[in-house]
Structures are given as C-alpha cells and as structure tokens.
Design a protein around this motif. Structure first.
Motif, mmCIF file in Angstrom:
data_model
loop_
_atom_site.group_PDB
_atom_site.id
_atom_site.type_symbol
_atom_site.label_atom_id
_atom_site.label_comp_id
_atom_site.label_asym_id
_atom_site.label_seq_id
_atom_site.Cartn_x
_atom_site.Cartn_y
_atom_site.Cartn_z
ATOM 1 N N GLY A 69 0.806 -1.217 0.000
ATOM 2 C CA GLY A 69 0.000 0.000 0.000
ATOM 3 C C GLY A 69 0.836 1.261 0.000
ATOM 4 N N ARG A 72 -0.584 3.887 -2.254
ATOM 5 C CA ARG A 72 -1.805 4.470 -1.684
ATOM 6 C C ARG A 72 -1.462 5.430 -0.547
ATOM 7 N N ALA A 75 -0.319 8.549 -2.327
ATOM 8 C CA ALA A 75 -1.205 9.037 -3.384
ATOM 9 C C ALA A 75 -1.669 10.482 -3.201
ATOM 10 N N LEU A 105 -6.890 7.234 -7.934
ATOM 11 C CA LEU A 105 -6.381 7.857 -6.710
ATOM 12 C C LEU A 105 -6.061 9.340 -6.908
ATOM 13 N N LEU A 214 -6.305 4.213 4.410
ATOM 14 C CA LEU A 214 -5.894 4.447 3.032
ATOM 15 C C LEU A 214 -7.047 4.149 2.080
ATOM 16 N N THR A 215 -7.135 4.963 1.045
ATOM 17 C CA THR A 215 -8.165 4.765 0.029
ATOM 18 C C THR A 215 -7.834 3.539 -0.821
#
Length: 259
Positions: A69, A72, A75, A105, A214-215
């Motif tokens: 991640g 992310r 991002a 993102l 986190l997205t």
C-alpha cells in the motif's frame, strides 16, 4: 570541572533559554529551509518535520515486502504534485503499477514516468542521475540491495534537488545505519489501513505507530472480468535505463524527465 563531569550533566535550563531561536534543540521538531509538502494525512503531518514531507533529502520507507500500500500512502501527495504539472518518477518498481488505479487515486498519468532498470548497478546509477537532474516533483525508487555508501551518495545528490525523494527498502534494513534524515517503518493494518512508525527524524523520538486509513481504488475491488477496456488501456510513459546504452538513449531519458 573536567570534560567528563561536564558532559554527564544536562545543560541548566537557564542556559537553554539563552540559546538563539535558530539553534535546533533535541526535544524540538526539526525544521527545513524548503517548504514541506503535505502527506494528505493530518495525523502523519503532525509528526513530520515542519508538518509535511521534506524535500532535498532521502525519505526512507521500510517494508516487509513491496505492494503493501505504499503508493496508496503517497497518493495524496503524488496527486497534488501531478495536478500541479510536476513529474512523478517511478524508478524500478518490482511490479508495474496499475495505471487505472493510480488515476482513480487522483494522479494525472501524463505526469507519471516509469523507468525500468533491471540490474542493481544500473538502478542505483539511474536514481543518482535523476536526483542530479532535479526535474521531478517526486522520485520513488525501490532499492532492496542498497549499501550505506550508496545511500550516502544519493543523500548528497538529493541535497541539490528540490523534489521529494522516497526510497523503499526491506524491513531488515531497520537495524542498519542510514544517512536518510527521515525513516519510517510501514506495515499493513486491518481494514486496508497502514501502520506507520517514524524511527528517525530530526526531533523527539516518535512514541507509537500511527494508523492511517488508506483509500482503496474501486477498480481494484471489481472482478477482473468486469473491468472495462478503458481501464486496461490507461498507461503512463515507460523507459528502460541501462548505464551502457548509447549517449543518445541517455539524452532521451533526461528529456523525458524534464517533460
């Protein structure tokens, strides 16, 4: 008073109060001449020097393995930079990032450049050249085999740039010394979040890991066969880097960085 006896005692509070304002104290958060770039995570910004990612230095992210991640996590910063027209360079990632997910993102893929360098020596050379070029908003490089002397060279090169320089290294490197002024251990946490522990910074010791939500791009949740052709054709420029290619090829790579 002997030197030994002097060094064994903390400075008197009145002495600390007389220090000039520009002198950094060990219990204070460090400052940086260049304006920091927000991480997009308030809890993390509160723990970073000057409230954001510092430029002109190496920022070291230590992970058990790639793909947990890290993109992310970065991002929000990368989205901000690309939308401002600044180039984000992905240097030798172990896996080709999914362009459609990066676009979701918020990254402008026109300003994302992927550089592939298979050999460790070529990879290190390419990172140093990119840092010296100073034609990027952020440089992300995966360096699983970097030595301390190589990192010192990169830190010196980063000092002459104005962009953000993120270096991804294996978690085992936590026990090794590093010239990077900012070092963080990143580990996956429940519900798609990430645990971030700052193990080195200019300031007081960081007390505990920060859990950051986190997205997760929606396209990564979709079944593979339901993804559209548009999703699969989104991409960004890719270049192969080799120290021993012709001078013309090297010039083309530098031109791509400056684009």
């Amino acid at each position: 008073m002997s030197l030994a006896s002097f060094s064994s005692h903390s400075p008197h509070p009145s002495l600390l109060n007389t220090l000039p304002e520009h002198v950094w104290r060990g219990d204070q958060m460090g400052s940086h001449a260049a304006r920091p770039v927000t991480s997009g995570h308030r809890a993390l910004d509160r723990e970073l020097p000057n409230g954001g990612w510092p430029s002109s230095v190496l920022i070291e992210l230590l992970m058990r393995h790639p793909g947990i991640g890290e993109l992310r996590l970065l991002a929000p910063t990368l989205s901000q930079l690309t939308k401002a027209g600044k180039t984000v360079v992905l240097m030798a990632p172990p896996h080709i990032p999914f362009a459609a997910a990066l676009a979701e993102l918020g990254l402008d893929l026109q300003h994302v450049l992927l550089i592939e360098a298979d050999k460790p020596a070529d990879r290190m050379w390419a990172v140093e050249q990119a840092l010296k070029s100073d034609c990027f908003g952020a440089l992300l490089c995966w360096l699983p085999q970097a030595r301390a002397d190589q990192l010192r060279r990169l830190q010196l090169a980063a000092a002459g740039s104005e962009g953000l320089a993120f270096v991804f290294r294996p978690l085992i490197a936590r026990e090794q010394s590093s010239p990077a002024p900012l070092r963080m251990v990143c580990q996956p946490a429940p519900a798609g979040s990430m645990s971030v522990e700052i193990i080195k910074r200019r300031g007081p010791v960081h007390a505990a890991p920060i859990i950051l939500p986190l997205t997760v791009p929606e396209i990564l949740i979709k079944p593979f066969n339901s993804r559209t052709m548009v999703d699969s054709t989104l991409s960004f420029p890719r270049h192969a880097m080799d120290r021993f290619t012709s001078a013309a090829a090297t010039a083309r790579s530098h031109s791509a960085l400056a684009a």
